[in-house]
Scaffold this motif. Sequence first.
Motif, mmCIF file in Angstrom:
data_model
loop_
_atom_site.group_PDB
_atom_site.id
_atom_site.type_symbol
_atom_site.label_atom_id
_atom_site.label_comp_id
_atom_site.label_asym_id
_atom_site.label_seq_id
_atom_site.Cartn_x
_atom_site.Cartn_y
_atom_site.Cartn_z
ATOM 1 N N ILE A 24 0.824 -1.213 0.000
ATOM 2 C CA ILE A 24 0.000 0.000 0.000
ATOM 3 C C ILE A 24 0.862 1.269 0.000
ATOM 4 O O ILE A 24 0.679 2.164 0.836
ATOM 5 N N PRO A 25 1.808 1.400 -0.911
ATOM 6 C CA PRO A 25 2.670 2.581 -0.906
ATOM 7 C C PRO A 25 1.876 3.857 -1.175
ATOM 8 O O PRO A 25 0.974 3.880 -2.011
ATOM 9 N N GLU A 26 2.219 4.916 -0.457
ATOM 10 C CA GLU A 26 1.556 6.203 -0.623
ATOM 11 C C GLU A 26 2.610 7.297 -0.690
ATOM 12 O O GLU A 26 3.733 7.138 -0.189
ATOM 13 N N LEU A 27 2.246 8.426 -1.294
ATOM 14 C CA LEU A 27 3.222 9.451 -1.628
ATOM 15 C C LEU A 27 3.121 10.682 -0.742
ATOM 16 O O LEU A 27 2.028 11.065 -0.303
ATOM 17 N N SER A 28 4.276 11.268 -0.497
ATOM 18 C CA SER A 28 4.405 12.566 0.153
ATOM 19 C C SER A 28 3.637 12.595 1.480
ATOM 20 O O SER A 28 3.818 11.734 2.327
ATOM 21 N N PHE A 29 2.764 13.600 1.668
ATOM 22 C CA PHE A 29 2.004 13.735 2.905
ATOM 23 C C PHE A 29 0.716 12.922 2.891
ATOM 24 O O PHE A 29 0.086 12.733 3.930
ATOM 25 N N ASP A 30 0.312 12.467 1.706
ATOM 26 C CA ASP A 30 -0.994 11.820 1.542
ATOM 27 C C ASP A 30 -0.871 10.315 1.771
ATOM 28 O O ASP A 30 -0.882 9.522 0.831
ATOM 29 N N CYS A 31 -0.757 9.926 3.020
ATOM 30 C CA CYS A 31 -0.503 8.526 3.382
ATOM 31 C C CYS A 31 -1.525 8.020 4.405
ATOM 32 O O CYS A 31 -1.145 7.518 5.477
ATOM 33 N N PRO A 32 -2.815 8.110 4.130
ATOM 34 C CA PRO A 32 -3.811 7.731 5.148
ATOM 35 C C PRO A 32 -3.811 6.248 5.494
ATOM 36 O O PRO A 32 -3.984 5.881 6.660
ATOM 37 N N LYS A 33 -3.652 5.364 4.496
ATOM 38 C CA LYS A 33 -3.654 3.930 4.779
ATOM 39 C C LYS A 33 -2.442 3.542 5.622
ATOM 40 O O LYS A 33 -2.550 2.760 6.574
ATOM 41 N N THR A 34 -1.296 4.094 5.254
ATOM 42 C CA THR A 34 -0.066 3.800 5.997
ATOM 43 C C THR A 34 -0.179 4.284 7.433
ATOM 44 O O THR A 34 0.144 3.566 8.389
#
Length: 387
Positions: A24-34
Amino acid sequence: MAIINRIGDLGPEMTAWRQHLHTIPELSFDCPKTSAFIKARLEEIGVDAIHDRIAQTGIVAIIEGKGDGPTIGLRADFDALPITEETGVAYASTHPGQMHACGHDGHTAMLLGAAKYLAETRNFAGKVALIFQPAEEAGGGGEVMVQQGIMDTFDIAQVYAIHNAPGKDFGKFHTRAGPIMAAADTFHITVTGKGGHAARPHDTVDPVVAACAIVTGLQTIVSRNHRPLDQLVISATQIHTGTTDNVIPETAYLNGTIRTFDKEVQAMVVRRMEEVVAGTAAAYGCEAKLEIEFGYPPTVNDMSKAGFAAKVAAEVAGDAGVEADVEPVMGAEDFSYMLEARPGAYLMLGQGDGAGVHHPKYNFNDEIAPIGASFLARLVETAQPVR
């Protein structure tokens, strides 16, 4: 290798955490799942306090030790990269065009493993602040967390971080006192002349020739304007100009990067770039505009904390498993902002052969997680022993 037994037992759990995060990789500041996954694990672990929504999706969790004492900060970054994964692993990214190509999933798993051990044993005085940070790759989440006051709010006295190092010997720590990673700045140059027919160059003012001369001139800053023993890189990486073969264009655009370790060297580069760009453009009858975007500052380890961290690392990996005076590298890291705010140290942990970071075939080596987690735990216990 003296891995803490309990943390060694947590190896399979850390692997499961890491591999889930990898999907579930997410970018920058937008990492809600992480962020939600990390928070859920911290709740299961039983930390004393969880402060979320720092720098949008960042978290600071607190574990209280036995008795009064200072607070030590341990940081793990958790954002990914805009890269299409080519590892072929069963737990590959499920987010198209995004992958954990730098091992931040592994950094997070190591800090969670250390957190679980520290919450169970609490064999330290004071407190530990677990800092889970977004936007290391882009956006400077470390700077934002510092600006939002985490060092003062949680009374953090010192702070540490680890980064995996593919291509380095498995399980070997690398650090140094002083600068370990560079400042990364970006320059943009627009050269303006007078366009016209390529068969009549005398009726034009050619920005292409001026742009090429500027690229050459910038290299004299490295070769002639700074002390040879000081590390400095100026790389022009893009030249964009023109649309066809028989037209001299009106403008040319240059772009590139500046890497320094010292603020005085950085200031000298800016001054000389302004002079070289303006002067060279004028010599060719053109005008030029220079813009510099200042990025992450150099990552500078505190002299005593770097030595302390190296000693703790030797307790885990043995004396031969620590290189305490590694050569600095020209890459950049936003943990630099935390080290500007508080003394501490940044270390790299070798994970053996494999694709390098930021490569579509890179994958974190789960076997180093117990080593890194043991180091983080011992760092806390050694820095803040129970009296």
